[in-house]
Structures are given as C-alpha cells and as structure tokens.
Scaffold this active site. Structure first.
Site, PDB file in Angstrom:
ATOM      1  N   ALA A  43      39.891  43.887  50.055  1.00 30.82           N
ATOM      2  CA  ALA A  43      40.850  43.836  48.953  1.00 30.82           C
ATOM      3  C   ALA A  43      40.510  42.660  48.042  1.00 30.82           C
ATOM      4  O   ALA A  43      40.208  41.564  48.529  1.00 30.82           O
ATOM      5  CB  ALA A  43      42.281  43.695  49.473  1.00 30.82           C
ATOM      6  N   GLU A  44      40.581  42.886  46.722  1.00 30.14           N
ATOM      7  CA  GLU A  44      40.195  41.842  45.771  1.00 30.14           C
ATOM      8  C   GLU A  44      41.066  40.599  45.851  1.00 30.14           C
ATOM      9  O   GLU A  44      40.668  39.523  45.406  1.00 30.14           O
ATOM     10  CB  GLU A  44      40.254  42.355  44.324  1.00 30.14           C
ATOM     11  CG  GLU A  44      39.352  43.511  43.999  1.00 30.14           C
ATOM     12  CD  GLU A  44      40.121  44.809  43.944  1.00 30.14           C
ATOM     13  OE1 GLU A  44      40.172  45.433  42.873  1.00 30.14           O
ATOM     14  OE2 GLU A  44      40.688  45.196  44.995  1.00 30.14           O
ATOM     15  N   ASN A  45      42.294  40.744  46.372  1.00 27.19           N
ATOM     16  CA  ASN A  45      43.168  39.568  46.441  1.00 27.19           C
ATOM     17  C   ASN A  45      42.910  38.717  47.678  1.00 27.19           C
ATOM     18  O   ASN A  45      43.615  37.747  47.926  1.00 27.19           O
ATOM     19  CB  ASN A  45      44.640  39.983  46.369  1.00 27.19           C
ATOM     20  CG  ASN A  45      45.030  40.964  47.462  1.00 27.19           C
ATOM     21  OD1 ASN A  45      44.215  41.751  47.928  1.00 27.19           O
ATOM     22  ND2 ASN A  45      46.290  40.927  47.867  1.00 27.19           N
ATOM     23  N   GLY A  46      41.872  39.069  48.490  1.00 33.41           N
ATOM     24  CA  GLY A  46      41.443  38.154  49.523  1.00 33.41           C
ATOM     25  C   GLY A  46      41.574  38.628  50.944  1.00 33.41           C
ATOM     26  O   GLY A  46      42.194  37.932  51.761  1.00 33.41           O
ATOM     27  N   ALA A  85      36.984  36.306  47.535  1.00 31.45           N
ATOM     28  CA  ALA A  85      36.980  37.764  47.473  1.00 31.45           C
ATOM     29  C   ALA A  85      36.029  38.257  46.396  1.00 31.45           C
ATOM     30  O   ALA A  85      35.236  39.193  46.611  1.00 31.45           O
ATOM     31  CB  ALA A  85      38.393  38.285  47.203  1.00 31.45           C
TER      32      ALA A  85
END
Length: 214
Positions: A43-46, A85
């Site tokens: 996930a791009e948010n980490g 990320a």
C-alpha cells in the site's frame, strides 16, 4: 461470477509467490481474493502485507490501505512511512501493479485519473506505472455509455506513456507489444467480432489465440 470478479481473477494469474504487488482501487483491489499464497500486497501509505478486509472487532485504526479500507495484516507484514513506501515503488522492487483505466492507447499509454470537469488527483499512479516491473490494466472494456476504452490515442490526460504491459477486460486479454496490441485470449462466450467492434484500436491476433483461463 460477475464480470468484475472475472477480470480480477484473470489479472491475478500474472502474480507468482514471492511477488510484491500494488493494487489500485475498484476492480484491481479484488485481485487479492484470487492471488496464490506467497504474494504480498503493498500500500502506498506504508505497508507490505495487506491482507483481507477487516470487519467488526478486527478493524484497527493503524491498518488502513491507501484507499481508506481497513485490512488485516498477513504474517510477516511490515509497516513504514510514506517516503519508504514510494522508495519501494520507485526502486523497481514491485513485481507488478494493477490499475483501472479510463483509456488505454494502442501504444500502451494510460489515462486513468481525470475526465472533463472532474479531476481527482493522480495519486501514486504516476510513480507506479514508472516503477513497477509489470503494469496490468484491469477494467471493463467499454464505458457505461458503450464507448471504447481501448483507443488509438488517449483524449484524456495521461498518467503515463507507453507504460502498460497487459490489459484484462471481461471480453479478452490483450498484450501491449512494440508492434501494437496483441489479442491473446477471448473470454468464454465472447467472439473476436464482438471484441473488434468494441475496440477502437487495431488488434493483431496471437498465433495461439485461446479461450481465457479463469
């Protein structure tokens, strides 16, 4: 099986155990239901190790994906900050990303973030299409109005140029090659004539054109 899940199940066949994969919202997010064991979702948010959607007592305010959906981490998962990320994405460590699309051109150009009068922000898509080793578009073949989404030239703002490797729709599977679009598979119950009628771009036929394996 409805067409959205059919598309997601076929797209998930591109993943192998050990892959780290990023899934976009909508149809791409369903691919996690069909991936083989050992595939990790990022996930791009980490986070790496995004698991099933959390419900009820399993919801934890610390584990939401980039689309705002709560999830259950899988064993061996890892959380980190957004900078890391995107470092993962930009470094080429993602085996694949699966994205939706508004348009894909015959050269593999992608438009998936803005329509006339409506702009949502490109988000991480620009990084994903440049950083992932394989870019898979999972989408319905036509718009709600019946217009082709696989076109000669994108008329909507670009997300990336020449970045798409594979297109999976409810009608077929198409590979993007240096020579153009190659029709690889036909979905059960659909014909070549139907696909060509609903596709603006020129299609070449694979020598081993076959029925889509679901």
């Amino acid at each position: 099986m409805d067409k959205r899940h059919l598309i997601a199940k076929r797209a998930a066949r591109y993943f192998q155990s050990g892959d780290v994969v990023n899934l976009g919202i909508g149809i791409p997010s369903l691919c996690g239901n069909y991936a083989e064991p050992g595939v990790l979702f990022q996930a791009e948010n980490g986070f790496i190790g995004v698991g099933a959607t959390a419900e009820g007592l399993m919801v934890n305010e610390r584990t939401y994906n980039a689309g705002g959906v709560p999830f259950i981490p899988v064993p061996g998962s890892s959380g980190f900050d957004v900078a890391m990320a995107f470092g993962v994405i930009r470094s080429g460590r993602l085996a694949a990303t699966v994205l939706g699309a508004l348009q894909v051109s015959e050269r593999g150009d992608l438009a998936n973030w803005s329509t006339p009068g409506r702009s949502f922000g490109m988000g991480g898509a620009m990084d994903l299409v440049n950083g992932a080793r394989k870019v898979i578009v999972a989408m319905e073949h036509c718009t709600r109005e019946g217009a082709p989404k696989i076109v000669k030239e994108c008329t909507l703002p670009y997300t990336g140029r020449g970045c798409v490797d594979h297109i999976v729709t409810e009608l077929c599977v198409i590979d993007v090659t240096k020579e153009g679009l190659l029709l690889r598979e036909l979905a059960p119950g659909h014909t070549l004539e139907e696909v060509r009628a609903k596709t603006e771009a020129e299609l070449s036929l694979a020598e081993d054109l076959r029925e889509m394996v679901i």
